[in-house]
Design an enzyme around this catalytic site. Structure first.
Site, PDB file in Angstrom:
ATOM      1  N   ASP F  19      12.495  -1.652  -1.684  1.00 37.61           N
ATOM      2  CA  ASP F  19      11.250  -1.349  -2.543  1.00 37.61           C
ATOM      3  C   ASP F  19      10.956  -0.101  -3.125  1.00 37.61           C
ATOM      4  OD1 ASP F  19       8.369  -1.868  -2.218  1.00 37.61           O
ATOM      5  OD2 ASP F  19       8.565  -0.325  -1.196  1.00 37.61           O
ATOM      6  N   ALA F  21       7.176   1.518  -4.238  1.00 33.79           N
ATOM      7  CA  ALA F  21       6.754   2.332  -4.762  1.00 33.79           C
ATOM      8  C   ALA F  21       6.763   2.771  -3.347  1.00 33.79           C
ATOM      9  CB  ALA F  21       5.002   1.889  -4.444  1.00 33.79           C
ATOM     10  N   ALA F  52      -7.634   1.089   2.614  1.00 28.76           N
ATOM     11  CA  ALA F  52      -7.584  -0.341   1.810  1.00 28.76           C
ATOM     12  C   ALA F  52      -5.305  -0.293   2.192  1.00 28.76           C
ATOM     13  CB  ALA F  52      -7.712   1.577   0.707  1.00 28.76           C
ATOM     14  N   MET F  56      -0.329  -2.905   2.755  1.00 29.03           N
ATOM     15  CA  MET F  56       0.776  -2.820   1.648  1.00 29.03           C
ATOM     16  C   MET F  56       1.456  -2.947   2.649  1.00 29.03           C
ATOM     17  SD  MET F  56       0.079  -1.323  -0.734  1.00 29.03           S
ATOM     18  CE  MET F  56      -0.877  -0.149  -0.395  1.00 29.03           C
ATOM     19  N   LYS F  60      -0.118  -8.804  -4.109  1.00 24.53           N
ATOM     20  CA  LYS F  60      -1.313  -8.047  -4.322  1.00 24.53           C
ATOM     21  C   LYS F  60      -2.469  -8.666  -4.642  1.00 24.53           C
ATOM     22  CE  LYS F  60       0.912  -4.183  -4.443  1.00 24.53           C
ATOM     23  NZ  LYS F  60       1.272  -3.640  -3.074  1.00 24.53           N
ATOM     24  N   HIS F  63      -3.468  -8.789  -0.653  1.00 26.25           N
ATOM     25  CA  HIS F  63      -4.014  -7.760  -0.333  1.00 26.25           C
ATOM     26  C   HIS F  63      -5.656  -7.655  -0.296  1.00 26.25           C
ATOM     27  CE1 HIS F  63      -2.372  -2.988   0.472  1.00 26.25           C
ATOM     28  NE2 HIS F  63      -3.737  -3.400   0.398  1.00 26.25           N
ATOM     29  N   ARG F 167       6.170 -10.612   0.479  1.00 28.91           N
ATOM     30  CA  ARG F 167       6.197 -10.848   1.267  1.00 28.91           C
ATOM     31  C   ARG F 167       5.608 -10.870   2.514  1.00 28.91           C
ATOM     32  NH1 ARG F 167       6.713  -4.833  -0.953  1.00 28.91           N
ATOM     33  NH2 ARG F 167       8.613  -5.014  -2.423  1.00 28.91           N
ATOM     34  N   ASP F 193       9.276   0.645   3.015  1.00 30.66           N
ATOM     35  CA  ASP F 193       8.009   1.591   3.855  1.00 30.66           C
ATOM     36  C   ASP F 193       7.183   1.388   5.316  1.00 30.66           C
ATOM     37  OD1 ASP F 193       6.840   1.137   1.664  1.00 30.66           O
ATOM     38  OD2 ASP F 193       5.547   2.703   2.094  1.00 30.66           O
TER      39      ASP F 193
END
Lengths: 276, 276, 276, 276, 276, 276
Positions: F19, F21, F52, F56, F60, F63, F167, F193
């Site tokens: 990944d 970020a 927020a 993650m 997006k 999200h 994902r 992460d």
């Protein structure tokens, strides 16, 4: 020595340890949540039912401490009281909580559907019945008496205040095994409606079964469920099941009448030499 | 729900529960055998050391009952007393036994070689030390005080008379876990020198390690071992090891100084996700 | 009974059973192939080295029968002889084969590199050495004498004509275990250079190790290998390894000097409680 | 090579190897015990039935040697003879034993209940029948002839004097597999009534099944069982089962009519890819 | 962190990916073999049906390259053409092959027995249907249209020319999972009639099922099978099954009507927590 | 067929998919959170950093939809806007989000400590490097260029907008395997992460490794970590690790420099025949 011998338990389940609220009595596990919400309200802090439920299964003083530790609740507390929560505050709330809970339990200790039939079936197969709870002694007493009136009398009961630490520690389960003279852990199932219940079973090395539809993870009364749209009901039930499987439950049932079939499955696992 | 999640303990051993006689003190586990043989002799019945040892590890009243139940011993009893043994006889023997044992223990509680170093090493790695025994309280007290003088002070001790039933039941181990706040069973090793010790560990769902050379299965003092021909020593040691592996021991060591290496092996098993 | 006890062998390898040609002697496993090709040529049928090799490891009469059963060879036979092959033909070829083989073996029984050192190391670790072959008694005798002169003398040798059926049946291995008094199968490794060798090991329940570079699956002499381009060598070696792994080999080595490391790996498997 | 391929046997059981006395004939395994007790009595040494049984399953010369090596028996021997037992004594006893045994067998070789039906069912499913015994040739012959008269004729029989060493070595089983052309070990079950039988099966890598109620571990005739109190019968049966499970038996049955159900269970294990 | 959580898929199969020729259509997988044989003949090189079949399942250009790489074929080519095969030759053959194949497919795309019923049953259980092929787009189109006319319409189809590399690479399967939104691999079965099909399934981490009687490994039309002697039929079928099991197939069926029973077995494996 | 052959991958890891970020760049995974918080603020709704962050790892647009679906956020939205959120609102926010994110990324794409060294080491061992992200193409482009300037250039990159669903679906991983021609899944590790990253790896059947200290579950910049009390740091780190293990991560590291040791552990698992 050329050989070692790995011992495998190959007989059937001999003991089931049931949680009380949300598992055997109190549809939706309402009593303690009501008492927590009322208790916080009495301190000027509004807490939602959902938030009050999160640590369900814990010993009740720890439960209060955990809720007041949530960031949002802590902020509300400070806004109202102008200072962070203190140990004295928690003592006060716990003292109030006990009487609020006793009142709440009085009206919310009805046996859940299927309990009597399931317990009866287990006993016919020679399985012993233990009962554990996160309640303190007085609260537990009320539940036990109500259940007895309806016909559910476990072979042994014990509550969190009888051991140094409640769930997720396994001491309630170990003490029940000792009292009913049942070992090894492979011969025992622990049943509850919360992730903390599941963890206590795993920490004892026994089989763990979660109850999804009637318990804390669903958090709804029978009436609330009746009023739910079918799809929303399904979504919530899936989410309740998921939270119990994520905690490591070996099996998850919706209601107590599905439990005997799970015992059969576990007995089949034991026959194949599997461990919890 | 599409997924379940099997929880695996992946940290290191956190607690070791040691037996006393034959494991940490009393080379050859002589004290109780001496007392049993003397006790039977006092009743006019000659019992060999080997026979007196067989049920070693059990609570001591059960031990007497088991020995007197062996066919040959029963016959001798009847020949001497003209009638089968009665519960009253066992009471008498047990009462005598306690004072015989106390005397015997006084002179036979020396720490075994390697004990202090091993306990020290375990503590340096953050492992807690529990101690359990089949002795009753008074006898245990003598052993504990002797060991303390030599420098071995467990974090918690408990004896068979503190629980409803001694070994092979796992209650002594469960109580130790509760007192030292250690779970799950995968994080615990039980160590002893008899098949009954091994069984109690398996019944608790913990790792089990047998001690062969210094314990009851060998049944010889240091001096007796020195006087043994090398081959006979080897044969007897093999036989002692075998009896512990046959009982289901995960590992068997000869003496306490080999124990830290076994803890490393078990930690490696845990890292690979294995259970006891 | 509540418990069963699964026995696990936890000691080291006690016996290794080696094939002869292609494994310990005769680089590239040339002797029998030469003899087969010559034998077929004498009957007027040209068979390639590759084809003649395919059933390598079998008892030699079965080998001839298998080759002549290949579609293409059968067609050639019929073209030359005007009729299908008969049992009498196979008898003739087998009779011829024996003398051709004896001649071929005489010149092709040199020990392979690393054999003496490996056998020496095994013996230092208390491992016994068995030797089996698909050859008939006379042929085996020549190989054994040659090897003995160079210093390789197994503790026991047996050949296919000594048992009712050769490889892939496990009888040669079982007879070797009996003669050298070694059991259980977990304590034994069978080593060979052909899929049939691997199968015989699996059929005996023992560990199996394939030899790729010096054996039949590679099928090249040392000189032929030296003349091979590096990439072609690698391709052929990969293909030889693959054929042995596909047959179910637990491990595959290129040459005998890599064998002791594999024994260490298998001993580590045994220590973890794994079976072949 | 990136891949290895683990071979798994997925077909059904193809061969069952049955012990004789206590398993298929001679309820309670009385014949050899009678002979041993009589043989020792002839030497002036009284040995109990229980003691005489302990090494049952072994080759008979080894059996005598083992009994006379028990501490108590050795002491009695020395008291009577004024010297330890010698090899010559054992020879004498063995010589006497053979004729005592032949006599005893003559009257104690009746087929056990369920044998014919079970063998019939196995054969209908294409399973071959092997038979092995710790008896020497002449004794085995008598048993075989008696059984044949009653209708039980195995496909192959072999006795301890036909191989370099009897049980717990696996040579009898390996020879049976060779004679009946059955492999791999996963396709074979060994059935017997003693721990030594179980060990021989494990040493061959095959499935092992113990027979509890009719065999040596119970050690009672049909009549003796009828005269036993229900609870005592149950206690003894449990103890017989336990001794076979402790030896590592995969399954234990009480009588031969329960055997076909165990074959089904083993076939299900094989279908799931399990090994013995 | 003390615990890790191993995720296990416990629901049923959600997607089956079927190969076309030899699995769902074209009994005996004749179309591509016909085309290959004709194509080689057009270049003056006679290749047997058996040889032409060996790499079946591969992308078709790779297939030609593989066949012409076989030693015997290479020799024939050189004999005819006086030089080794070139890339340009393979291009020519591939170009010819496409039109030969299209013609061959036209007449050989009938649905195999049991296909419609099996697909229907799968869909009733909510299973999605994917279809992959080693054919290039135009050839695939013909097959798809024929099948659609007969009533077999997969939920998604993809062919080797749509991805960078055909089988044994798993890209066709991964693309099908993506298009039909199905994961994880444990929820998917790949079905085909060649070792290359099996390998592609293993390379995708999904369950793999081979089809023996109607496919390439058998290589016979329905009529050819009818004309076969029973024993020869059995021998060939065994050999076809063996080639698929050797490639690592989890299950092998003879015909499509046996497939639903295999899905049940795999669902039972998933319920027990097994992975492909 | 009597045997099946279970294929096991026994070589080393060939591909790692990272990944971006929180894993390789952007300490604490700040860029998207900043953008989300700013985006909600622009709509008049204050959302905490913690809230927020929760989803993650997702694509997006999904999200935003997930955050606005949280009960508390939904209530705030309705309080401000007087009506529930609409699809049009989400479109607006998504459109705004893209430009906010691009700005945020520009300043927050620094490589994390240890990245270059780890990638270098992997490449030296022949491991290929893939890179996937939940970002849309333009955002991904900025990150890729920044990383390239610092020296991190993956062999292949792909982002969520390139596949039908981001994902936790595994399509990004499958496409990376296809592009870099690496299979089977056992040869691949997915590193990220967030729990969603872990789920995508499990859904692809590959090994999964979570990064705790530098990523979203910790959610702190390097400076924020420096300012944290040691105990609070430890508590938060434990909680970050726990969230990744709970999601099913096979291993969890704190920072990228610990990754090569995990690859060694996974290679050791593969050598023992274990699967993800």
């Amino acid at each position: 020595m050329e050989y070692r011998f790995k011992r495998t338990y190959q007989a059937n389940i001999k003991l089931v340890v049931f949680d009380w609220a949300g598992t055997m009595v109190d549809f939706g596990c309402q009593a303690p949540v009501d008492a927590f919400v009322s208790g916080f309200r009495a301190m000027g802090v509004e807490v939602s039912m959902e938030t009050a439920r999160i640590p369900m299964g814990m010993e009740k003083r720890d439960h209060i401490k955990t809720v007041v530790g949530f960031a949002e609740v802590a902020r509300k507390w400070e806004r109202v009281h102008g200072r962070p929560v203190t140990d004295a505050d928690i003592d006060t709330m716990y003292d109030n909580f006990t009487s609020l809970l006793l009142k709440s339990i009085e009206s919310k200790s009805e046996l859940l559907p299927g309990v009597l039939k399931t317990v009866d079936l287990l006993r016919k197969n020679g399985v012993k019945i233990g009962a554990t709870t996160g309640y303190f002694t007085e609260a537990a007493e009320i539940v036990i008496q109500h259940a007895a009136k309806e016909g559910y009398i476990p072979d042994f009961t014990i509550c969190s205040s009888d051991v140094p630490a409640g769930r997720p520690y396994p001491w309630l389960i170990f003490r029940t095994m000792e009292a009913l003279n049942v070992c090894p852990p492979e011969a025992v199932i622990n049943v509850g409606d919360t992730p903390v219940d599941i963890a206590s079973g795993l920490n004892a090395g026994v089989w763990t079964v979660g109850v999804a539809a009637t318990g804390n993870q669903m958090g709804l009364t029978e009436e609330e469920i009746r009023n739910l749209a079918a799809q929303e009901y399904k979504r919530r039930l899936e989410s309740a099941r998921e939270s119990l499987f994520n905690a490591g439950a070996h099996y998850v049932i919706d209601r107590m009448d599905q439990f005997p079939a799970v015992v059969d499955k576990i007995n089949a696992c034991l026959a194949r030499g599997e461990k919890p």
